[in-house]
Design a protein around this motif. Structure first.
Motif, mmCIF file in Angstrom:
data_model
loop_
_atom_site.group_PDB
_atom_site.id
_atom_site.type_symbol
_atom_site.label_atom_id
_atom_site.label_comp_id
_atom_site.label_asym_id
_atom_site.label_seq_id
_atom_site.Cartn_x
_atom_site.Cartn_y
_atom_site.Cartn_z
ATOM 1 N N VAL B 76 41.081 43.347 -5.155
ATOM 2 C CA VAL B 76 40.816 43.653 -6.559
ATOM 3 C C VAL B 76 39.333 43.401 -6.789
ATOM 4 O O VAL B 76 38.834 42.311 -6.496
ATOM 5 C CB VAL B 76 41.651 42.746 -7.485
ATOM 6 C CG1 VAL B 76 41.321 43.025 -8.941
ATOM 7 C CG2 VAL B 76 43.123 42.959 -7.214
ATOM 8 N N HIS B 77 38.645 44.425 -7.244
ATOM 9 C CA HIS B 77 37.198 44.280 -7.419
ATOM 10 C C HIS B 77 36.880 43.973 -8.873
ATOM 11 O O HIS B 77 36.945 44.852 -9.738
ATOM 12 C CB HIS B 77 36.484 45.551 -6.960
ATOM 13 C CG HIS B 77 36.728 45.846 -5.519
ATOM 14 N ND1 HIS B 77 36.005 45.260 -4.513
ATOM 15 C CD2 HIS B 77 37.664 46.626 -4.917
ATOM 16 C CE1 HIS B 77 36.458 45.679 -3.357
ATOM 17 N NE2 HIS B 77 37.474 46.507 -3.569
ATOM 18 N N VAL B 78 36.570 42.726 -9.133
ATOM 19 C CA VAL B 78 36.241 42.293 -10.483
ATOM 20 C C VAL B 78 34.995 41.422 -10.380
ATOM 21 O O VAL B 78 34.867 40.617 -9.458
ATOM 22 C CB VAL B 78 37.387 41.460 -11.107
ATOM 23 C CG1 VAL B 78 36.996 40.974 -12.489
ATOM 24 C CG2 VAL B 78 38.659 42.270 -11.185
ATOM 25 N N GLU B 79 34.074 41.610 -11.301
ATOM 26 C CA GLU B 79 32.912 40.743 -11.327
ATOM 27 C C GLU B 79 32.721 40.243 -12.751
ATOM 28 O O GLU B 79 32.671 41.040 -13.687
ATOM 29 C CB GLU B 79 31.681 41.520 -10.865
ATOM 30 C CG GLU B 79 30.595 40.604 -10.365
ATOM 31 C CD GLU B 79 29.449 41.399 -9.751
ATOM 32 O OE1 GLU B 79 29.717 42.236 -8.856
ATOM 33 O OE2 GLU B 79 28.310 41.197 -10.183
ATOM 34 N N VAL B 80 32.665 38.941 -12.890
ATOM 35 C CA VAL B 80 32.492 38.349 -14.217
ATOM 36 C C VAL B 80 31.116 37.694 -14.272
ATOM 37 O O VAL B 80 30.719 36.979 -13.354
ATOM 38 C CB VAL B 80 33.576 37.278 -14.500
ATOM 39 C CG1 VAL B 80 33.355 36.642 -15.871
ATOM 40 C CG2 VAL B 80 34.953 37.894 -14.424
ATOM 41 N N ASP B 81 30.394 38.001 -15.314
ATOM 42 C CA ASP B 81 29.077 37.400 -15.478
ATOM 43 C C ASP B 81 28.902 37.057 -16.943
ATOM 44 O O ASP B 81 29.417 37.764 -17.813
ATOM 45 C CB ASP B 81 27.999 38.395 -15.035
ATOM 46 C CG ASP B 81 26.658 37.701 -14.837
ATOM 47 O OD1 ASP B 81 26.637 36.459 -14.894
ATOM 48 O OD2 ASP B 81 25.665 38.403 -14.625
ATOM 49 N N CYS B 82 28.216 35.971 -17.208
ATOM 50 C CA CYS B 82 27.977 35.682 -18.613
ATOM 51 C C CYS B 82 26.699 34.878 -18.792
ATOM 52 O O CYS B 82 26.322 34.090 -17.926
ATOM 53 C CB CYS B 82 29.174 34.968 -19.229
ATOM 54 S SG CYS B 82 29.066 33.213 -19.289
ATOM 55 N N THR B 103 38.308 34.206 -10.872
ATOM 56 C CA THR B 103 39.460 33.869 -10.036
ATOM 57 C C THR B 103 40.756 34.213 -10.757
ATOM 58 O O THR B 103 41.667 34.796 -10.167
ATOM 59 C CB THR B 103 39.460 32.356 -9.724
ATOM 60 O OG1 THR B 103 38.132 31.970 -9.437
ATOM 61 C CG2 THR B 103 40.358 32.033 -8.581
ATOM 62 N N ALA B 104 40.824 33.860 -12.040
ATOM 63 C CA ALA B 104 42.048 34.125 -12.799
ATOM 64 C C ALA B 104 42.337 35.619 -12.844
ATOM 65 O O ALA B 104 43.481 36.057 -12.686
ATOM 66 C CB ALA B 104 41.912 33.552 -14.204
ATOM 67 N N LEU B 105 41.282 36.416 -13.051
ATOM 68 C CA LEU B 105 41.482 37.862 -13.139
ATOM 69 C C LEU B 105 41.901 38.434 -11.782
ATOM 70 O O LEU B 105 42.824 39.238 -11.688
ATOM 71 C CB LEU B 105 40.195 38.544 -13.602
ATOM 72 C CG LEU B 105 39.914 38.466 -15.098
ATOM 73 C CD1 LEU B 105 38.522 38.973 -15.403
ATOM 74 C CD2 LEU B 105 40.935 39.289 -15.868
ATOM 75 N N LYS B 106 41.207 38.014 -10.720
ATOM 76 C CA LYS B 106 41.506 38.561 -9.390
ATOM 77 C C LYS B 106 42.938 38.232 -8.981
ATOM 78 O O LYS B 106 43.612 39.042 -8.352
ATOM 79 C CB LYS B 106 40.532 37.980 -8.361
ATOM 80 C CG LYS B 106 39.232 38.748 -8.321
ATOM 81 C CD LYS B 106 38.341 38.236 -7.211
ATOM 82 C CE LYS B 106 37.102 39.101 -7.117
ATOM 83 N NZ LYS B 106 36.032 38.442 -6.366
ATOM 84 N N ASN B 107 43.387 37.039 -9.358
ATOM 85 C CA ASN B 107 44.729 36.638 -8.945
ATOM 86 C C ASN B 107 45.815 37.328 -9.756
ATOM 87 O O ASN B 107 46.951 37.426 -9.299
ATOM 88 C CB ASN B 107 44.896 35.126 -9.094
ATOM 89 C CG ASN B 107 44.085 34.392 -8.057
ATOM 90 O OD1 ASN B 107 43.648 34.977 -7.073
ATOM 91 N ND2 ASN B 107 43.864 33.113 -8.299
#
Lengths: 362, 276
Positions: B76-82, B103-107
């Motif tokens: 799952v390709h998710v990138e979180v930045d803030c 991590t929460a999103l990817k899982n």
């Protein structure tokens, strides 16, 4: 100006008359203008001062684009004049005859406002008093502050102003008597009196030319704060009055700092009323005035303190100026709610403020 | 700004007694009012803004990008930045926010939701900015991300870009998307995003939506990750610099339950907000 001096005289005097007539009600109680701060009342005074100024100037002031050609609905300009709110970058006047004071800047001969606020003029000096902003210390203000730094022979105190205030070692009561000289050992143990993070209430003793304040606590009404809860509201909402320490129903004392810093605490007997003679107070003031220990505070009292805090925050949320009468009314209104926690809802805050405004109208 | 000793003892005393008395009189589970809006950024696939009562404000935009993958990987390709205004980049706080949520999103995100063809996937970028915060920003960031993901739409493939037969779908070259934005799918049609909840522990009590001063006198903080009606993750965090950050293990079970209840309520609230 195409308008004859006569006509503008008539109109101006009539507007100033009506504004004067309505002022007592407005300053204190009007629903829309309740947020009137001291800055605004100062402005009202400023207008009073030059009411008999030559009136043909008044037409030129505030000549914004739409009435620049001077068809001059003088009635409109008259109304706008006394309560003219400008935003940053707004043209205040295109006339170069005005001296430009605080809150203004100029490009060529035109003056613009650099803040959002109301126009104030004193003779030929034009300035804009900001509606919101940091606290501006004045001599004699009763403020609440927090120590941010211990320096040599002085503390730096955050009072919410542009600069930290200074509290000199010589301006505090020390254990063992007000009048005694401050010795070197006092200098060495300054942290034992007040340290970083400590809260205190004090009076503004002097204001330096750069706007920084110098405080003193040379009275037993001032000094370190304990037994309570600290919170802040915008300083522009605090209505200046003769006293800023109130004994409220429910066994709670409030220190309402003019700088918008508030301290709610358990009611304690002032030292002067504890049977200590006036002359001996100074000697009796021992180390306990710098104590870091709270007294026992009951659950009910903590609940009451939370209720007062929420009542005052509700007033601040609705931009209602805060004074003793309004706090009492807000507390009264809050009794409708069983738990103080209900008062954090915005519609409840509005309802409380509405009740306060209606009930303190007189 | 440190609290004074008397202030700290007053607050700690109020919060640790049973039943507790918070300085603003709230219940342990009671949130302050929030102001939320979805779909505020027109150039994103989904966006949201939440403002808190204490002046905290967060804006999140979700963007989807098409990437190529080798083989049929299930990543799952998710990138979180803030960005947190006032805190420098790569600070521990920023890392905590981004890594927890990523991590929460990817899982929790099923990989087939982001699948376009055998070769192409959507990559989801979650970008947030926290304009101001007084209390712990993680709950704020998580709620805003949740709302932005609810608002997220992914375009469908244009019908004429598909091959003659349906089974050609996986064989097409570069995917062509329908130019009509109405012809898009909600990312959260069958999936609901995870929600991270921050709570503080004082004595035997647990509090949600702690103000800055409450966190300052707490014994420690706990993060729970809520997904599909249950808590799936847990993390202990520091709430202040002081070393006195110890709490009893017995409290954790109760804390997780309290935070789960709070998450359930928040999820209900956020799902009621109208998205574009």
């Amino acid at each position: 100006m195409p308008i004859t001096v006569n006509a503008s005289n008539d109109l101006f005097s009539s507007t100033s008359f009506s504004s004067r007539a309505s002022r007592p009600a407005k300053d204190e109680f009007d629903g829309e203008d309740v947020a009137m701060s001291d800055a605004e009342s100062a402005e009202a005074e400023a207008i009073d001062v030059d009411e008999d100024d030559d009136d043909d100037d008044d037409e030129r002031l505030f000549s914004l684009d739409h009435n620049e050609n001077g068809d001059g609905d003088a009635r409109v300009t008259g109304v706008v004049k006394s309560r003219h709110i400008v935003t940053p970058g707004e043209l205040v006047t295109a006339d170069s005859m005005w001296m430009r004071g605080h809150g203004t800047y100029s490009v060529g001969t035109k003056s613009y406002s650099s803040v959002a606020g109301t126009i104030t003029r004193v003779n030929k000096l034009l300035s804009v008093a900001p509606l919101r902003g940091r606290y501006d210390p004045k001599i004699g203000d009763h403020v609440v502050g927090r120590i941010i730094d211990v320096g040599t022979r002085s503390w730096h105190v955050d009072i919410g102003a542009k600069q930290a205030a200074v509290l000199m070692l010589g301006s505090v009561n020390l254990p063992g008597g007000v009048q005694r000289r401050k010795s070197e050992s006092d200098e060495l143990q300054m942290r034992a009196f007040l340290k970083e993070g400590d809260l205190l209430n004090a009076e503004v003793q002097a204001v330096f030319t750069d706007g920084a304040a110098s405080l003193h606590t040379r009275s037993l009404n001032y000094g370190k704060l304990r037994n309570g809860y600290f919170f802040t509201i915008p300083s522009s909402l605090v209505v200046r009055s003769k006293y800023h320490t109130f004994e409220l129903p429910g066994g709670v004392d409030l220190v309402l700092g003019v700088n918008g810093y508030l301290w709610l605490r358990k009611h304690t007997q002032p030292l002067a009323e504890q049977g200590v003679s006036i002359t001996r107070i100074a000697e009796e003031a021992g180390w306990e005035i710098y104590s870091d220990e709270n007294e026992y505070i009951s659950v009910n009292l903590r609940d009451t303190i939370a209720r007062y805090a929420n009542a005052i925050k509700a007033l601040a949320y609705c931009e209602v100026g805060v004074n003793e009468a309004r706090i009492l009314a807000a507390y009264e209104a809050s009794k409708e709610y069983k738990s103080p926690g209900e008062m954090i809802e915005n519609n409840v805050k509005k309802r409380i403020a509405k009740y306060v405004l209606l009930s303190t109208k007189g | 700004m440190p609290l004074s000793l008397t202030e700290e003892s007053y607050l700690n005393g109020s919060l640790s007694q049973r039943p507790p008395c918070r300085p603003d009189g709230r219940d342990q589970l009671q949130f302050r009012p929030i102001d939320a809006a979805a779909g505020i950024l027109p150039t994103t696939n989904g966006s949201a803004r939440i403002r808190l009562d204490d002046g905290g404000e967060c804006i999140v935009g979700v963007k989807a990008e098409v990437i190529t993958v080798s083989g049929s990987s299930d990543d799952v390709h998710v990138e979180v930045d803030c960005d947190i205004v006032g805190i420098p980049a790569n600070s521990p706080m920023q890392n905590l926010l981004c890594s927890t949520l990523e991590t929460a999103l990817k899982n929790s995100l099923p990989s087939d939701l982001l699948r376009i063809t055998n070769k192409y996937r959507f990559k989801i970028f979650v970008d947030g900015i926290i304009l101001d915060h007084v209390s712990h920003p993680l709950t704020l960031f998580s709620m805003t991300t949740y709302l932005a993901l609810l608002d997220t739409r992914l375009p469908r493939l244009a019908p004429d870009s598909l091959g003659e037969q349906d089974n050609d779908k996986d064989e097409i070259g570069i995917p062509q998307f329908s130019s009509d934005w109405a012809d898009s799918d909600r990312l959260c049609k069958s999936w609901s995003p995870p929600l991270v909840q921050h709570g503080i522990i004082v004595g035997k009590n647990v509090f949600v939506d702690a103000t800055g001063e409450e966190a300052e006198v707490s014994d420690g903080g706990l993060l729970t990750i809520w997904h599909n009606g249950r808590v799936v993750g847990l993390r202990v965090v520091n709430t202040r610099d002081s070393s006195k950050q110890v709490f009893s293990i017995n409290i954790i079970g109760n804390a997780v339950e309290v935070l789960a209840n709070a998450s359930r309520e928040i999820e209900k609230g956020l799902k009621g907000i109208r998205t574009s």
